[in-house]
Design an enzyme around this catalytic site. Structure first.
Site, PDB file in Angstrom:
ATOM      1  N   ARG B  51       0.844  -1.196   0.000  1.00 59.31           N
ATOM      2  CA  ARG B  51       0.000   0.000   0.000  1.00 59.31           C
ATOM      3  C   ARG B  51       0.882   1.249   0.000  1.00 59.31           C
ATOM      4  NH1 ARG B  51      -2.435  -1.022   6.060  1.00 59.31           N
ATOM      5  NH2 ARG B  51      -2.240  -3.196   5.467  1.00 59.31           N
ATOM      6  N   ASP B  53       0.558   5.438   1.363  1.00 52.02           N
ATOM      7  CA  ASP B  53      -0.258   6.316   2.203  1.00 52.02           C
ATOM      8  C   ASP B  53      -0.922   7.437   1.407  1.00 52.02           C
ATOM      9  OD1 ASP B  53       0.066   5.073   4.620  1.00 52.02           O
ATOM     10  OD2 ASP B  53       1.778   6.292   5.254  1.00 52.02           O
ATOM     11  N   TYR B 111      12.178   3.520  -4.261  1.00 51.51           N
ATOM     12  CA  TYR B 111      11.401   4.717  -3.940  1.00 51.51           C
ATOM     13  C   TYR B 111      12.232   5.953  -4.258  1.00 51.51           C
ATOM     14  CZ  TYR B 111       7.752   2.280  -1.224  1.00 51.51           C
ATOM     15  OH  TYR B 111       6.700   1.495  -0.823  1.00 51.51           O
ATOM     16  N   ARG B 198      10.333   7.644   4.461  1.00 52.22           N
ATOM     17  CA  ARG B 198      10.071   8.990   4.972  1.00 52.22           C
ATOM     18  C   ARG B 198      10.859   9.292   6.242  1.00 52.22           C
ATOM     19  NH1 ARG B 198       3.680   9.142   5.052  1.00 52.22           N
ATOM     20  NH2 ARG B 198       4.104  11.072   6.184  1.00 52.22           N
TER      21      ARG B 198
END
Lengths: 245, 245
Positions: B51, B53, B111, B198
């Site tokens: 998933r 966010d 990422y 993050r």
């Protein structure tokens, strides 16, 4: 009483245009409501260099307003930006003489129109560039650009909804820049009629596709008839780039 | 019955995240409702590599689903894109063996985290880059990057809400690229814990600001405690760039 000249950028995506309306989120309405809060509930009217349509962006729109509040120019920008939403950014605030008018004092304006000429669309730029996946003859477009330069009656390149009587405008510069998969039309003129940049862009794209010859631009201008020109390019590729005084 | 592997890009701005929820617009929910229409009302479940966010973007998310519809792979992409909204773009559809699973078959993921390091924010990129107007020591950040490489327990760099038991992951590559006012962290690993990219980004920014020394990363990892690491960088700078199989 001081008159302030404000330069503002906005992302037009989530606005129903610049000009305030009875309903719908507008740039003018959003800024005026912030100014009203700063003026303790007193309504403040702002006056821009011109309106922009729904979806059209601004890098350097200019408006002015009068205020009795005694705040240094630098502090105005910070105060407004702290209260404005993320899609409006005050870039500069300067005190100007009372004779300054954002619209009537403007000597010229520059608009940009951005195209993404990749095969695939780009989800991240879908609201900020017109995706145009068809092959374009750049040389022909550049040749056609030349015919717009100078002073002409631009009736053929203005929306039938335009209510201005005098449709004579002067185009100082019109160029097409290529940067990878990005094409940018840069157009600078004394002023622009309603939808003029978008109709010029749409017509130039038809030249690029070979549907029209560059030389045809001359006859389209001379014909003074909106039906002679090409389609109106969509709003989301257009940027009010700069207003000069 | 055929199993299809689908590569999809999405702009996470207007989604309450990838995963379907009882309320709120989600990527999974939007795609599944289009697939349901194509399957004459029959519900179709899609299964993604993981998933993302709310606010997080994808350049190359991957999901799979099973179908009895007999459509060539190329036509699937066109059919889906014609029905999907502009912030979701199907980039590739390929038939795969039944043993393929978008999550369990993945060998690594990449990422990207994008920062705009200009003094002024940019209204047009406010949802797609984290605006960071503070000076950064790029050399220190690059030095700190090296301590993340290899196999480590990343408990310190995962949200306390993470429910995974095994927090050991392998980072293959972590680099910082500078392009004008854009900084991009590119990180590739065997897999990532909740909020891991993050938190790594947020910690590296604290190194860049001089609040932490590059060598401290070693002790932060060894401490296996979320409280030792830096702040979680905001969602809107993060992109799931690629899933490898």
């Amino acid at each position: 009483m001081a008159r302030l000249k404000v330069t503002v950028a906005y992302d037009g995506t989530d606005f129903a245009g610049y000009q305030i309306q009875p309903s719908g989120r507008t740039v003018q309405g959003t800024i005026q409501s912030v100014l009203q809060k700063m003026h303790k509930g007193e309504a403040v009217q702002i006056s821009a260099s011109g309106r922009t349509d729904a979806g059209v962006h601004a890098v350097g729109q200019v408006f002015h307003f009068d205020t009795e509040m005694n705040i240094p120019s630098d502090a105005w920008g910070k105060a407004l930006n702290a209260m404005l939403p993320g899609d409006i950014l005050i870039k500069d605030v300067a005190e100007v003489p009372d004779s300054f008018h954002s619209r009537f004092s403007a000597s010229s304006k520059e608009y940009h129109y951005k195209l993404l000429v990749s095969k695939e669309p780009d989800v991240f730029r879908r609201n900020h560039m017109f995706h145009y996946p068809y092959p374009l003859n750049i040389r022909d477009i550049q040749k056609a650009c030349g015919y717009f330069l100078g002073t002409h009656d631009f009736t053929s390149f203005s929306s039938a909804r335009s209510e201005v009587a005098d449709k004579v405008r002067m185009i100082f510069a019109l160029e097409l820049l290529e940067e990878g998969e990005t094409l940018t039309f840069k157009i600078k003129g004394s002023g622009f009629l309603y939808n003029m940049v978008r109709i010029i862009t749409g017509t130039l794209l038809e030249v690029g596709q070979g549907k029209r010859k560059p030389e045809e631009i001359k006859a389209i201008i001379a014909g003074e008839d909106r039906a002679l020109a090409g389609k109106t390019a969509p709003a989301h590729g257009l940027y009010l780039y700069q207003v000069n005084y």
